[in-house]
Design an enzyme around this catalytic site. Structure first.
Site, PDB file in Angstrom:
ATOM      1  N   TYR A 144       9.529   8.227 -20.027  1.00 19.96           N
ATOM      2  CA  TYR A 144       9.731   8.852 -21.346  1.00 19.96           C
ATOM      3  C   TYR A 144       8.412   8.892 -22.124  1.00 19.96           C
ATOM      4  CZ  TYR A 144      11.228   9.389 -26.224  1.00 19.96           C
ATOM      5  OH  TYR A 144      11.356   9.815 -27.528  1.00 19.96           O
ATOM      6  N   ARG A 279      14.725  -6.076 -21.887  1.00 24.01           N
ATOM      7  CA  ARG A 279      14.921  -4.804 -21.193  1.00 24.01           C
ATOM      8  C   ARG A 279      13.597  -4.259 -20.669  1.00 24.01           C
ATOM      9  NH1 ARG A 279      17.728  -0.180 -24.752  1.00 24.01           N
ATOM     10  NH2 ARG A 279      15.589  -0.131 -25.491  1.00 24.01           N
TER      11      ARG A 279
HETATM   12  P1  NAD Z   1      19.349  13.245 -30.076  1.00 24.85           P
HETATM   13  O1  NAD Z   1      19.671  12.948 -28.646  1.00 24.85           O
HETATM   14  O2  NAD Z   1      20.366  12.934 -31.096  1.00 24.85           O
HETATM   15  O3  NAD Z   1      18.878  14.744 -30.247  1.00 24.85           O
HETATM   16  C1  NAD Z   1      18.272  15.498 -29.239  1.00 24.85           C
HETATM   17  C2  NAD Z   1      18.955  16.854 -29.213  1.00 24.85           C
HETATM   18  O4  NAD Z   1      18.309  17.671 -28.226  1.00 24.85           O
HETATM   19  C3  NAD Z   1      20.437  16.755 -28.807  1.00 24.85           C
HETATM   20  O5  NAD Z   1      21.223  17.494 -29.705  1.00 24.85           O
HETATM   21  C4  NAD Z   1      20.469  17.360 -27.414  1.00 24.85           C
HETATM   22  O6  NAD Z   1      21.713  17.954 -27.081  1.00 24.85           O
HETATM   23  C5  NAD Z   1      19.318  18.342 -27.476  1.00 24.85           C
HETATM   24  N1  NAD Z   1      18.810  18.667 -26.152  1.00 24.85           N
HETATM   25  C6  NAD Z   1      18.529  17.797 -25.139  1.00 24.85           C
HETATM   26  N2  NAD Z   1      18.128  18.462 -24.055  1.00 24.85           N
HETATM   27  C7  NAD Z   1      18.129  19.790 -24.384  1.00 24.85           C
HETATM   28  C8  NAD Z   1      17.833  20.968 -23.667  1.00 24.85           C
HETATM   29  N3  NAD Z   1      17.453  20.922 -22.387  1.00 24.85           N
HETATM   30  N4  NAD Z   1      17.951  22.149 -24.301  1.00 24.85           N
HETATM   31  C9  NAD Z   1      18.363  22.213 -25.598  1.00 24.85           C
HETATM   32  N5  NAD Z   1      18.685  21.114 -26.319  1.00 24.85           N
HETATM   33  C10 NAD Z   1      18.568  19.924 -25.714  1.00 24.85           C
HETATM   34  O7  NAD Z   1      17.996  12.432 -30.367  1.00 24.85           O
HETATM   35  P2  NAD Z   1      17.176  12.254 -31.725  1.00 24.85           P
HETATM   36  O8  NAD Z   1      17.114  10.798 -31.993  1.00 24.85           O
HETATM   37  O9  NAD Z   1      17.664  13.180 -32.773  1.00 24.85           O
HETATM   38  O10 NAD Z   1      15.730  12.694 -31.244  1.00 24.85           O
HETATM   39  C11 NAD Z   1      15.118  13.915 -31.629  1.00 24.85           C
HETATM   40  C12 NAD Z   1      13.697  13.920 -31.115  1.00 24.85           C
HETATM   41  O11 NAD Z   1      12.968  12.829 -31.664  1.00 24.85           O
HETATM   42  C13 NAD Z   1      13.550  13.789 -29.609  1.00 24.85           C
HETATM   43  O12 NAD Z   1      12.491  14.608 -29.203  1.00 24.85           O
HETATM   44  C14 NAD Z   1      13.199  12.333 -29.408  1.00 24.85           C
HETATM   45  O13 NAD Z   1      12.477  12.126 -28.207  1.00 24.85           O
HETATM   46  C15 NAD Z   1      12.342  12.097 -30.628  1.00 24.85           C
HETATM   47  N6  NAD Z   1      12.245  10.694 -31.036  1.00 24.85           N
HETATM   48  C16 NAD Z   1      13.325  10.066 -31.579  1.00 24.85           C
HETATM   49  C17 NAD Z   1      13.219   8.734 -31.985  1.00 24.85           C
HETATM   50  C18 NAD Z   1      14.374   8.016 -32.619  1.00 24.85           C
HETATM   51  O14 NAD Z   1      14.210   6.863 -32.992  1.00 24.85           O
HETATM   52  N7  NAD Z   1      15.552   8.624 -32.773  1.00 24.85           N
HETATM   53  C19 NAD Z   1      12.016   8.038 -31.800  1.00 24.85           C
HETATM   54  C20 NAD Z   1      10.934   8.710 -31.224  1.00 24.85           C
HETATM   55  C21 NAD Z   1      11.052  10.049 -30.875  1.00 24.85           C
END
Ligand code: NAD
Length: 321
Positions: A144, A279
């Site tokens: 990741y 983990r």
């Molecule tokens: P989330 O899983 O709730 O949201 C991700 C969204 O992307 C989901 O709705 C999913 O269905 C969609 N998705 C996944 N694969 C897809 C594809 N192939 N085509 C179209 N849509 C797709 O996660 P989140 O926490 O909202 O994360 C959003 C972004 O922030 C991500 O890029 C994640 O890596 C990044 N991020 C999040 C955190 C955190 O703490 N939540 C920390 C660091 C980075």
């Protein structure tokens, strides 16, 4: 002004979609519901300024379609979670790297003004220095983390080679309303909230002394807005820590969480916490320097962990109890 928001049915994407629709922007949302949910955006479907595409960022034609006429892209779609990427690195790479590149290419071809994307604190990898400053990173500790770092490299190259403006936001442990509490890869805060509400003991990986810079969703929304609209030239093709700028141990976070939930139901104060093995791929401590965001973007985070947890607990109590 038209904004494309990928991952619009997910936790962060749906919050951004709602926020910018409320501000009167036209939003084109894209999601394939891999980890997101229709219920997060259902109430927005009737808004004439919202156009939703169910589709996959791995499909270049779809990416071209959503970018037509867009001014900005806020790219959130990805497969999150370190353990998920260790279990299935191929799919994480396809979505997070190939999908990212598709969106970046489509945005560039459509002539969007700026491409703001979700980067990650996992890019700091094995670097032990604290607080984390944007220019000093270590070696990645998971597939990741590699995908998120590759995003930054592509964004930089696209900026240089094609002149597209990009801004990467390295999110640090984001939490808040609509974050999914279910599934094998759920984040700790919503998972623990749900467990406490059912009087089940939350299981902490390790001794609970790991620390994180927990970041409330409204601070992240503010960063996206600033990154998208800032006219400071130093913003362009840069990356910014997106955090509150304080570190809290897991034990302290759970204590605050339990206290907030006990105000709703006194019985929750009696729920014990259980400790399990550490983990793979987890880093012991994480703390962001937010100086760069404060100086260049004029970022002023409004919610501390405690304030954010109180808000989040209210939301989970009202919506998921
Ligand atoms: P989330 O899983 O709730 O949201 C991700 C969204 O992307 C989901 O709705 C999913 O269905 C969609 N998705 C996944 N694969 C897809 C594809 N192939 N085509 C179209 N849509 C797709 O996660 P989140 O926490 O909202 O994360 C959003 C972004 O922030 C991500 O890029 C994640 O890596 C990044 N991020 C999040 C955190 C955190 O703490 N939540 C920390 C660091 C980075």
């Amino acid at each position: 002004m038209k904004i494309v928001i990928t991952g619009c049915a997910g936790f962060i994407g749906s919050n951004l979609t709602e926020y910018f629709l409320n501000k009167g922007y036209q939003i084109v949302g894209l999601d394939n519901f891999a980890t997101g949910h229709l219920k997060n955006i259902q109430h927005l479907m009737a808004n004439a300024n919202f156009e939703f595409f169910e589709g996959d960022i791995r499909d270049l034609d779809t990416c071209h379609k959503v970018c037509v006429g867009a001014d900005y892209v806020l790219h959130q779609a990805a497969l999150g979670s370190v353990p998920r990427s260790l279990k299935d690195p191929l799919t994480s790479n396809e979505v997070n790297v190939n999908g990212f590149l598709n969106m970046l290419w489509a945005a560039k071809e459509a002539g969007v003004k700026r491409f703001v994307y979700a980067a990650s604190s996992s890019t700091y990898g094995d670097s032990e220095s604290l607080p984390k400053v944007e220019e000093v990173i270590g070696k990645p500790l998971s597939p990741y983390a590699i995908t998120k770092y590759v995003n930054e490299l592509y964004a930089q190259i696209f900026g240089k080679a094609y002149g597209i403006e990009t801004v990467g936001l390295r999110y640090f442990n984001v939490f808040g309303r609509k974050q999914d509490p279910n599934g094998a890869y759920a984040a700790v805060i919503p998972k623990f909230v749900m467990q406490f509400m059912k009087y089940e003991s939350p299981v902490v990986n390790g001794d609970g002394n790991y620390s994180r810079d927990f970041t409330y969703i409204d601070n992240v929304i503010q960063m996206n807005e600033l990154a998208m609209l800032s006219e400071n030239p130093e913003v362009v093709n840069s990356v910014f820590n997106t955090a509150f700028g304080e570190r809290t141990t897991l034990n302290d976070m759970i204590h605050i969480l339990k206290e907030e939930l006990s105000k709703k139901d006194a019985k929750i104060a009696n729920v014990d916490i259980v400790y399990g093995p550490t983990r793979a791929g987890d880093i012991p401590h994480s703390l962001a320097s937010i100086d760069k965001a404060k100086t260049i973007l004029r970022y002023q985070p409004e919610f501390s962990l405690k304030q954010g947890l109180a808000e989040a607990v209210n939301w989970y109590w009202e919506n998921l109890k």
